[in-house]
Design a protein around this motif. Structure first.
Motif, PDB file in Angstrom:
ATOM      1  N   ALA A  60      35.526-119.908  51.794  1.00  0.00           N
ATOM      2  CA  ALA A  60      36.176-118.632  52.106  1.00  0.00           C
ATOM      3  C   ALA A  60      37.585-118.924  52.604  1.00  0.00           C
ATOM      4  O   ALA A  60      37.867-120.023  53.110  1.00  0.00           O
ATOM      5  CB  ALA A  60      35.400-117.855  53.166  1.00  0.00           C
ATOM      6  N   THR A  84      35.505-114.360  50.053  1.00  0.00           N
ATOM      7  CA  THR A  84      34.494-115.397  49.822  1.00  0.00           C
ATOM      8  C   THR A  84      34.509-115.685  48.336  1.00  0.00           C
ATOM      9  O   THR A  84      34.698-114.781  47.521  1.00  0.00           O
ATOM     10  CB  THR A  84      33.110-114.951  50.320  1.00  0.00           C
ATOM     11  OG1 THR A  84      32.177-116.022  50.169  1.00  0.00           O
ATOM     12  CG2 THR A  84      32.600-113.717  49.595  1.00  0.00           C
ATOM     13  N   TYR A 136      35.724-112.331  46.348  1.00  0.00           N
ATOM     14  CA  TYR A 136      35.163-111.088  46.870  1.00  0.00           C
ATOM     15  C   TYR A 136      35.685-110.834  48.283  1.00  0.00           C
ATOM     16  O   TYR A 136      35.509-111.669  49.181  1.00  0.00           O
ATOM     17  CB  TYR A 136      33.631-111.158  46.870  1.00  0.00           C
ATOM     18  CG  TYR A 136      33.048-111.296  45.485  1.00  0.00           C
ATOM     19  CD1 TYR A 136      32.674-110.184  44.748  1.00  0.00           C
ATOM     20  CD2 TYR A 136      32.893-112.554  44.895  1.00  0.00           C
ATOM     21  CE1 TYR A 136      32.138-110.311  43.464  1.00  0.00           C
ATOM     22  CE2 TYR A 136      32.363-112.690  43.618  1.00  0.00           C
ATOM     23  CZ  TYR A 136      31.988-111.563  42.908  1.00  0.00           C
ATOM     24  OH  TYR A 136      31.470-111.693  41.644  1.00  0.00           O
ATOM     25  N   THR A 138      36.027-109.639  52.002  1.00  0.00           N
ATOM     26  CA  THR A 138      35.041-109.479  53.085  1.00  0.00           C
ATOM     27  C   THR A 138      35.614-108.731  54.287  1.00  0.00           C
ATOM     28  O   THR A 138      35.072-108.809  55.385  1.00  0.00           O
ATOM     29  CB  THR A 138      34.512-110.855  53.527  1.00  0.00           C
ATOM     30  OG1 THR A 138      35.613-111.714  53.844  1.00  0.00           O
ATOM     31  CG2 THR A 138      33.674-111.487  52.431  1.00  0.00           C
ATOM     32  N   HIS A 145      31.752-116.176  58.768  1.00  0.00           N
ATOM     33  CA  HIS A 145      30.784-115.368  58.033  1.00  0.00           C
ATOM     34  C   HIS A 145      31.125-115.347  56.546  1.00  0.00           C
ATOM     35  O   HIS A 145      30.234-115.466  55.696  1.00  0.00           O
ATOM     36  CB  HIS A 145      30.762-113.939  58.578  1.00  0.00           C
ATOM     37  CG  HIS A 145      30.328-113.850  60.000  1.00  0.00           C
ATOM     38  ND1 HIS A 145      30.223-112.641  60.670  1.00  0.00           N
ATOM     39  CD2 HIS A 145      29.979-114.803  60.904  1.00  0.00           C
ATOM     40  CE1 HIS A 145      29.832-112.868  61.923  1.00  0.00           C
ATOM     41  NE2 HIS A 145      29.674-114.172  62.076  1.00  0.00           N
ATOM     42  N   ALA A 146      32.404-115.191  56.232  1.00  0.00           N
ATOM     43  CA  ALA A 146      32.823-115.170  54.829  1.00  0.00           C
ATOM     44  C   ALA A 146      32.462-116.469  54.124  1.00  0.00           C
ATOM     45  O   ALA A 146      32.128-116.472  52.930  1.00  0.00           O
ATOM     46  CB  ALA A 146      34.322-114.902  54.735  1.00  0.00           C
ATOM     47  N   GLY A 149      29.233-116.700  52.168  1.00  0.00           N
ATOM     48  CA  GLY A 149      29.052-115.803  51.028  1.00  0.00           C
ATOM     49  C   GLY A 149      28.158-116.389  49.952  1.00  0.00           C
ATOM     50  O   GLY A 149      27.282-115.688  49.416  1.00  0.00           O
ATOM     51  N   ALA A 295      29.035-110.003  49.743  1.00  0.00           N
ATOM     52  CA  ALA A 295      30.342-109.703  50.326  1.00  0.00           C
ATOM     53  C   ALA A 295      30.307-108.387  51.091  1.00  0.00           C
ATOM     54  O   ALA A 295      30.872-108.270  52.190  1.00  0.00           O
ATOM     55  CB  ALA A 295      31.401-109.659  49.232  1.00  0.00           C
ATOM     56  N   ILE A 298      28.367-108.904  54.366  1.00  0.00           N
ATOM     57  CA  ILE A 298      29.175-109.629  55.342  1.00  0.00           C
ATOM     58  C   ILE A 298      30.263-108.730  55.910  1.00  0.00           C
ATOM     59  O   ILE A 298      30.488-108.698  57.122  1.00  0.00           O
ATOM     60  CB  ILE A 298      29.771-110.890  54.687  1.00  0.00           C
ATOM     61  CG1 ILE A 298      28.656-111.919  54.430  1.00  0.00           C
ATOM     62  CG2 ILE A 298      30.849-111.511  55.574  1.00  0.00           C
ATOM     63  CD1 ILE A 298      29.070-113.065  53.535  1.00  0.00           C
ATOM     64  N   ALA A 299      30.938-107.990  55.041  1.00  0.00           N
ATOM     65  CA  ALA A 299      32.015-107.106  55.496  1.00  0.00           C
ATOM     66  C   ALA A 299      31.494-106.021  56.435  1.00  0.00           C
ATOM     67  O   ALA A 299      32.192-105.604  57.367  1.00  0.00           O
ATOM     68  CB  ALA A 299      32.714-106.466  54.299  1.00  0.00           C
TER      69      ALA A 299
END
Length: 340
Positions: A60, A84, A136, A138, A145-146, A149, A295, A298-299
């Protein structure tokens, strides 16, 4: 730019590569974090001998440049976006891709560095180049976190092929990183009680803290958890398929997510599969629709606490050798490299 190359077991070096150029349909991503998974562990330890190699596929980062054909295109990543990155090279042409099963693309994966070194993602670097369609966004999610992915997309793929429905009783065999992601995503999707099976009492305790409705060792799983609609095997080992089948209720499904030893054979009763309408499903990798879900998830921040708990350590790219050593030789969930 710098890129990490594993040249022999437990030998890692940072090489200089020419600054990458992007095609009109690509984006340049400044790597903020790259996760170390089983592939990197095996390469580092010499369990998978393929040298020299530039690994790192859980990537990411921030979009630094956008190709002319996708710049300003609605929905396409823009400069400054956190993304990501899907580094698989799906051909779109082979039989698997034409059937919509691009996780099983028959084109050999990977590429090469400028000197011919094989690249398995080459995400342990300063930058990566990828098709804009495979980056993608995020949102404002943390880069840690990204960087998850790819594994989150793999788990979305696992749940999708397993046919998870809201209310299903679920057991996850294996309380490691991928098992914990299965626990998190199954709960987020509205599964009924989700239990976790493992041989480690410490990992089981952490799974309970993460929301597992019940936990058990393999020997006590059936008595403690009861019959299940879905059983996800995230840690392939002798005996676990038999445990998974024993856990399945009539009409249930066993999903084989984790890799097994290639020479392992298991006896399963065809008559039991027939009379109880059991399904055994293999799942591997991920596909574009799984990335879209990953994605978005996560977002949204819906599994943020789960992902936070799975970051074991972070290292700068300069310390990639130490990061690989930690990831390969100590109990971890995810070790991340880059961006510090």
């Amino acid at each position: 730019m710098r890129v990490a190359v594993v040249t022999a077991p437990e030998v890692v070096e940072l090489r200089e590569e020419p600054e990458p150029r992007i095609a009109p349909d690509e984006v340049l991503v400044e790597v903020g974090a790259c996760g170390l998974c089983t592939m990197e562990r095996r390469l580092y330890l010499g369990e998978k001998r393929f040298y020299p190699v530039a690994p790192g596929h859980e990537v990411a980062g921030r979009v630094a440049e956008v190709g002319a054909d996708v710049a300003g295109l609605p929905g396409s990543p823009r400069v400054g976006d956190t993304v990501t990155v899907d580094l698989l090279t799906r051909c779109g042409t082979c039989a698997a891709c034409r059937r919509g099963r691009s996780a099983l693309c028959k084109r050999p994966q990977g590429g090469t560095l400028a000197d011919g070194t094989v690249s398995f993602g080459a995400g342990l670097s300063d930058h990566v180049v990828v098709k804009a369609a495979q980056a993608y966004v995020t949102g404002s999610a943390p880069i840690e976190h990204a960087a998850m992915g790819e594994p989150v997309a793999c788990v979305a793929h696992s749940l999708r092929l397993g046919g998870l429905r809201a209310g299903d009783r679920v057991a996850v065999i294996g309380a490691g990183y991928m098992g914990r992601l299965h626990l998190a995503l199954a709960r987020q999707r509205g599964a009924g009680p989700v239990g976790v099976v493992d041989v480690s009492e410490g990992r089981l305790a952490e799974a309970r803290e993460a929301g597992a409705a019940w936990t058990a060792t393999p020997e006590e799983a059936v008595d403690r958890g009861g019959k299940q609609d879905l059983v996800f095997v995230t840690a392939g080992a002798p005996g676990v398929l038999e445990t998974a089948v024993a856990l399945c209720d009539d009409g249930g499904t066993v999903v084989l997510y984790g890799a097994f030893p290639k020479d392992l054979s298991v006896g399963v009763s065809p008559d039991a599969i027939h009379h109880h309408e059991l399904s055994i499903v293999g799942v591997y990798s991920q596909e574009p629709q799984d990335w879209q879900e990953a994605a978005a998830l996560i977002a949204s921040g819906a599994v943020a606490a789960d992902l936070d708990a799975l970051v074991t350590a972070r290292f700068a790219l300069d310390d990639v050798a130490e990061a690989l050593k930690v990831a390969a030789t100590t109990p971890v969930y995810r070790v991340l490299v880059g961006g510090l």
